[in-house]
Structures are given as C-alpha cells and as structure tokens.
Design a protein around this motif. Sequence first.
Motif, PDB file in Angstrom:
ATOM      1  N   SER A   1       0.830  -1.206   0.000  1.00  0.00           N
ATOM      2  CA  SER A   1       0.000   0.000   0.000  1.00  0.00           C
ATOM      3  C   SER A   1       0.862   1.252   0.000  1.00  0.00           C
ATOM      4  O   SER A   1       0.533   2.247  -0.647  1.00  0.00           O
ATOM      5  CB  SER A   1      -0.919   0.004   1.210  1.00  0.00           C
ATOM      6  OG  SER A   1      -1.743  -1.139   1.200  1.00  0.00           O
TER       7      SER A   1
ATOM      8  N   SER B   1      -7.429   3.790  -5.696  1.00  0.00           N
ATOM      9  CA  SER B   1      -6.567   4.065  -6.839  1.00  0.00           C
ATOM     10  C   SER B   1      -7.368   4.546  -8.045  1.00  0.00           C
ATOM     11  O   SER B   1      -6.918   5.415  -8.790  1.00  0.00           O
ATOM     12  CB  SER B   1      -5.754   2.832  -7.220  1.00  0.00           C
ATOM     13  OG  SER B   1      -4.785   2.566  -6.250  1.00  0.00           O
TER      14      SER B   1
ATOM     15  N   LEU C   1      -8.049  -0.713  -1.775  1.00  0.00           N
ATOM     16  CA  LEU C   1      -6.886  -0.121  -2.416  1.00  0.00           C
ATOM     17  C   LEU C   1      -7.158   0.135  -3.894  1.00  0.00           C
ATOM     18  O   LEU C   1      -6.811   1.193  -4.429  1.00  0.00           O
ATOM     19  CB  LEU C   1      -5.673  -1.034  -2.251  1.00  0.00           C
ATOM     20  CG  LEU C   1      -4.353  -0.501  -2.767  1.00  0.00           C
ATOM     21  CD1 LEU C   1      -3.927   0.733  -1.995  1.00  0.00           C
ATOM     22  CD2 LEU C   1      -3.294  -1.573  -2.685  1.00  0.00           C
TER      23      LEU C   1
END
Length: 123
Positions: free
Chosen positions: A13, A96, A92
């Motif tokens: 991450s 993004s 995540l």
Amino acid sequence: MSQVNKGLPGRVSAIVFSSWCALYALIGLQWWSVIEPLDANLVFAQMGKWVPYGWAIGPYAGKELITLVVWLVVQGILTLVLKKRTFSVARLFRSSVYLFVGFLLLIWPPFYHMLWGWLPNLP
C-alpha cells in the motif's frame, strides 16, 4: 490450522500511495511551470544538472528529480507507518481508481483553465 491473510501488506500500500503522491507532485510542478514559466523553468533547469544528460530534456529533468525525491521520501515514511497493517485489495483498488480519475481531471486543460480562471483562447 494456518491463518489466511486476506489483505495486502502495508508495504504494498505504501508503494501504491507513494506513486500517487509523486504523480500529484508532478502535476503541481507542471502547473507551476505553466503559471510562472520564467521562475519555475530556471529552478527546474538548475535542478536538472543533477540528472545525467538532464540538459538534453531541459526543465523536465528538474521536475523528474523532484518527483523522484517526493516518491522516495513518501514511500519511506509510509513504509515505516504502515508496515504492520493490512489493507483490503478492493479498497486499495477503489481508492486508486478515484485517484486516477482525479489525476486525469487535474491534467485536463479545460478543468485547470477553469480552476485558474483562464479564459479560452479566442480565434
């Protein structure tokens, strides 16, 4: 019985988010070179001397160097802060995608012209 880890380690991450921070830093540097070209390009050209063959690509070498430094510093900090955490892959990926849409919006000329109050060029 082994425990299955369902998330990404914090190091992964940190890599993803430090890359996004570097891209957003590059946007800020590009905006500065558009708004104040004489001052910004002089600074970038001076910093570009540290890049091998930086003279060949002009002020972009300085932008590249600053972006690299931002990426490495942010990655180092986030790796230390997030090393014991895990993150959901879906979360995540979703963040993004949002950051990518924001990135595209910020480099889209009609948007940043509106943001800075620049009128479109008239014929």
